[in-house]
Design a protein around this motif. Structure first.
Motif, short mmCIF file in Angstrom:
data_model
loop_
_atom_site.label_atom_id
_atom_site.label_comp_id
_atom_site.label_asym_id
_atom_site.label_seq_id
_atom_site.Cartn_x
_atom_site.Cartn_y
_atom_site.Cartn_z
N SER A 1 -28.10 -94.77 -0.77
CA SER A 1 -27.93 -94.37 0.64
C SER A 1 -29.21 -94.61 1.42
CB SER A 1 -27.56 -92.88 0.71
OG SER A 1 -28.65 -92.08 0.27
N ARG A 2 -29.10 -94.62 2.73
CA ARG A 2 -30.27 -94.82 3.58
C ARG A 2 -31.26 -93.68 3.41
NH1 ARG A 2 -32.17 -93.60 8.68
NH2 ARG A 2 -33.28 -95.31 9.74
N ARG B 1 -28.19 -100.76 1.35
CA ARG B 1 -26.94 -101.33 0.86
C ARG B 1 -27.21 -102.34 -0.26
NH1 ARG B 1 -25.07 -103.47 5.35
NH2 ARG B 1 -24.15 -101.49 6.02
N ASN C 1 -34.82 -103.72 7.73
CA ASN C 1 -33.67 -102.95 8.21
C ASN C 1 -33.28 -101.99 7.09
OD1 ASN C 1 -30.83 -102.21 8.54
ND2 ASN C 1 -30.85 -103.62 10.27
N HIS C 2 -33.54 -100.69 7.29
CA HIS C 2 -33.35 -99.71 6.24
C HIS C 2 -31.90 -99.64 5.78
CE1 HIS C 2 -37.20 -97.44 7.70
NE2 HIS C 2 -37.46 -98.58 7.06
N THR C 3 -30.97 -99.75 6.67
CA THR C 3 -29.55 -99.66 6.31
C THR C 3 -29.15 -100.83 5.41
OG1 THR C 3 -29.05 -98.53 8.39
CG2 THR C 3 -27.20 -99.54 7.20
N HIS C 4 -29.56 -102.05 5.80
CA HIS C 4 -29.23 -103.22 5.00
C HIS C 4 -29.94 -103.18 3.64
CE1 HIS C 4 -28.13 -105.69 8.84
NE2 HIS C 4 -27.26 -104.73 8.56
N SER D 1 -34.30 -107.85 4.03
CA SER D 1 -33.53 -107.33 5.17
C SER D 1 -34.35 -107.24 6.45
CB SER D 1 -32.98 -105.95 4.83
OG SER D 1 -34.04 -105.02 4.63
#
Length: 447
Positions: free
Chosen positions: A433-434, A428, A422-425, A419
């Motif tokens: 969860s982030r 997911r 990118n912590h959010t990606h 990612s």
């Protein structure tokens, strides 16, 4: 060797095409399925050596769809593939029968190793089934278990000699089943309904040998408080097996020779002569011919005993028999134990200088180490043979925790790299969860 086949179960057409072509390039045949219904249809008319299974399948696209297929796919090795790379899901998949667990996106090098290991497992299982299929029923093996040329010739000779009364000398290394040959000769001869008496010449003290073999009368020596029948008389009508014949004292060799010549003997302290009818089978792991030359064994007794000579072979000379012998031993345990395919291969690769006796001792110890488990694994055998040291209980727990932590850290690093951090990606992709990802990163020292 036939081409090995793989069932690839995934609902993404692009992944199916890329992964399928890559596996085909390695020399495997590949069938594709995207739903549980397609899996059922393919299993109805095909057999597979390996299943690569994505857990998130239609219609719900949750891991439960793939997990529900696992019991159906047994006993074929199943490698689970999913983006939901958490420990609980991996453990759940393993408990339902999955053989391994790989996170997406797949690393081709890791996938290649996993596939090769799974195919090796499948090959060993098939060889194990073939070994079992070649095992003859007990009435045909006569207790002499094996598929080697040496065992086949030995069984053939037993069948020819058993109905006769000719004396037999069984030679061979220690622990190779000389007594089994003697018992087979007795069981398949005309004396089978009578007694089989084994005399282990090396285990009887010289001063007690005559009394043990011929018996004694009450009062014939200090401690003889009653009449006692000897082993020769106990074998009347049956078979007398003289094991480790080379250990018999010279003075007893003279008395045994007289009995073999006349069929009669005097018990210690007796005045009346006894007559018995026995068949003699002798065995030794020593070179009696050399002992005759050295004057440590009587030549007249040697020629009287040797009759037909039979020889048992060391396990190292018939490695193809080891698996069958091991299975037969484990089948007699209560409850019976099975050996994994890799355990059988491990057993067959060893030399076993102590032959069947050493193998039997190793299996007995390994069965105790396996405890309530129905199968004996390679680790049990290695520990039983003294090749590894057992870890302490707290070390076992530590090893598991370390392996789980190492796997979790590797999955997080892979997701972050995929990612581009990118912590959010990444969260997911990992199915968490982030905030959960950040906590795990902090725990593993990842920035």
């Amino acid at each position: 060797m036939s081409i090995q086949s793989i069932l690839l179960v995934d609902d993404e057409p692009a992944f199916q095409r890329l992964c399928g072509n890559w596996l085909a390039g390695l020399g495997y045949t590949v069938k594709l399925a995207a739903t549980a219904e397609q899996v059922h249809a393919l299993l109805a008319c095909n057999s597979f050596d390996l299943v690569l299974l994505d857990l998130a399948l239609p219609p719900t696209f949750t891991p439960d769809e793939g997990l529900n297929l696992l019991p159906l796919l047994a006993p074929v090795p199943v490698v689970v593939m999913t983006g939901h790379a958490d420990r609980e899901l991996a453990l759940r998949a393993i408990s339902l029968g999955a053989w391994d667990f790989l996170p997406k996106p797949l690393d081709p090098d890791i996938l290649r190793v996993v596939v090769e290991r799974a195919m090796t497992k499948r090959r060993l299982e098939r060889e194990l089934a073939e070994w079992r299929g070649k095992a003859l029923p007990d009435d045909n093996t006569m207790g002499l278990i094996g598929i080697s040329k040496e065992l086949a010739e030995l069984r053939s000779l037993v069948r020819r000699i058993a109905p006769t009364d000719v004396p037999v000398m069984v030679t061979g290394p220690s622990g190779t089943g000389k007594e089994l040959v003697a018992r087979a000769l007795h069981a398949h001869g005309k004396r089978a309904a009578k007694s089989f008496i084994a005399v282990h010449c090396g285990a009887i003290p010289a001063e007690l040998f005559e009394s043990e073999l011929f018996g004694h009368r009450k009062g014939s020596f200090t401690g003889a408080d009653r009449d006692r029948i000897g082993l020769i008389a106990a074998a009347d009508g049956g078979t007398l097996f003289l094991d480790e014949m080379g250990e018999m004292p010279l003075v007893m060799q003279v008395k045994l020779l007289r009995f073999l010549q006349s069929g009669s003997f005097f018990a210690v302290g007796a005045r009346e002569e006894q007559h018995v009818d026995v068949r003699i089978v002798a065995a030794t792991n020593r070179d009696l011919a050399s002992m005759v030359e050295e004057k440590s064994f009587r030549d007249d007794l040697y020629y009287r005993l040797k009759g037909i000579q039979m020889r048992t072979s060391a396990l190292a000379d018939r490695a193809e028999d080891i698996a069958l012998i091991a299975q037969a031993i484990c089948a007699r345990y209560s409850p019976p134990k099975r050996l994994t395919a890799t355990a059988l291969e491990w057993l067959s690769s060893r030399q076993w200088p102590g032959n069947v006796r050493e193998l039997q001792h190793c299996l007995q110890t390994a069965a105790a180490l396996a405890g309530d488990q129905p199968e004996i694994a390679v680790d049990d055998l290695a520990l039983a043979c003294g090749e590894v040291s057992p870890p302490a209980q707290d070390e076992v727990a530590g090893l598991l925790e370390e392996q789980v932590a190492s796997l979790e850290r590797r999955l997080i690093v892979t997701a972050l790299e995929d990612s581009k951090h990118n912590h959010t990606h990444a969260a997911r992709q990992l199915g968490i969860s982030r905030v959960g990802l950040l906590n795990k990163m902090r725990r593993h020292g990842l920035r």
